[in-house]
Design an enzyme around this catalytic site. Structure first.
Site, short mmCIF file in Angstrom:
data_model
loop_
_atom_site.label_atom_id
_atom_site.label_comp_id
_atom_site.label_asym_id
_atom_site.label_seq_id
_atom_site.Cartn_x
_atom_site.Cartn_y
_atom_site.Cartn_z
N ASP A 44 111.29 54.03 65.68
CA ASP A 44 112.65 53.67 66.08
C ASP A 44 112.79 52.31 66.78
OD1 ASP A 44 113.41 56.08 65.06
OD2 ASP A 44 113.75 57.05 66.99
N SER A 52 117.96 62.09 59.05
CA SER A 52 116.71 61.48 59.50
C SER A 52 115.70 62.48 60.05
CB SER A 52 116.99 60.40 60.57
OG SER A 52 117.47 61.00 61.75
N HIS A 104 115.53 62.32 67.55
CA HIS A 104 114.26 62.02 66.89
C HIS A 104 113.09 62.60 67.67
CE1 HIS A 104 115.74 58.40 64.28
NE2 HIS A 104 116.13 59.57 63.82
#
Length: 172
Positions: free
Chosen positions: A115, A49, A90
């Site tokens: 998210d 990701s 992230h």
């Protein structure tokens, strides 16, 4: 007597050496936790990701520097979600407010959406308490050992068996 078997004093010395190695690794981990002010100062990237910034298997070094400077948009953070054991890596894409009341929105570089779907039920943003640390460095692909051990549990048994065998046959 078999060459692999030793007197009790040698066996005890080898066992203590093995325990020393394990306790030293544990103390180093705890020391890093204290210095970085993070419960988990080192994490492994488990998914794609965050590509191209970080690849699966990269080992990330964390620093919980928010005590000195606030997390800003664009920084890569590692955070925990209530009810989930695996931390998420992230990038912060939005920030609302400042200080302890700041709310952060994150997104993986390789993901289409932010998210909000990953957060816990009823949670729209991250708060300071959710963040484990900010990424300040990484070592490429070193974390693949961790990934292999988690994906193939039998490898743990093989590694422990080999370590035990080395302790038994090692001579000083």
């Amino acid at each position: 007597m078999l060459s692999g078997l030793q007197n009790p004093r040698q066996a005890a010395a080898q066992l203590l050496n093995f325990a020393l190695i394990l306790s030293t690794a544990f103390m180093m981990w705890k020391g890093l936790s204290i210095v970085s002010d993070s419960p988990s100062p080192i994490v492994v990237v488990l998914s794609g990701s965050m590509e191209p910034a970080f690849q699966r298997g990269d080992l990330l070094l964390l620093w919980n520097r928010n005590l000195v400077k606030e997390t800003e948009v664009g920084e890569v953070v590692v955070y925990n979600i209530k009810g989930k054991d695996i931390p998420i890596v992230h990038r912060v894409v939005r920030k609302f407010g400042t200080g302890e009341k700041a709310r952060l929105l994150t997104k993986g570089d390789n993901n289409v959406a932010d998210d909000t779907e990953l957060y816990a039920r009823g949670q729209d943003y991250l708060e300071r308490k959710d963040i484990i640390g900010t990424v300040f460095g990484y070592v490429p692909f070193v974390g693949y050992v961790t990934i292999l051990l988690s994906e193939h549990p039998w490898l743990k048994t093989v590694m422990l068996g080999l370590m035990g065998l080395l302790v038994i046959i090692q001579r000083e």
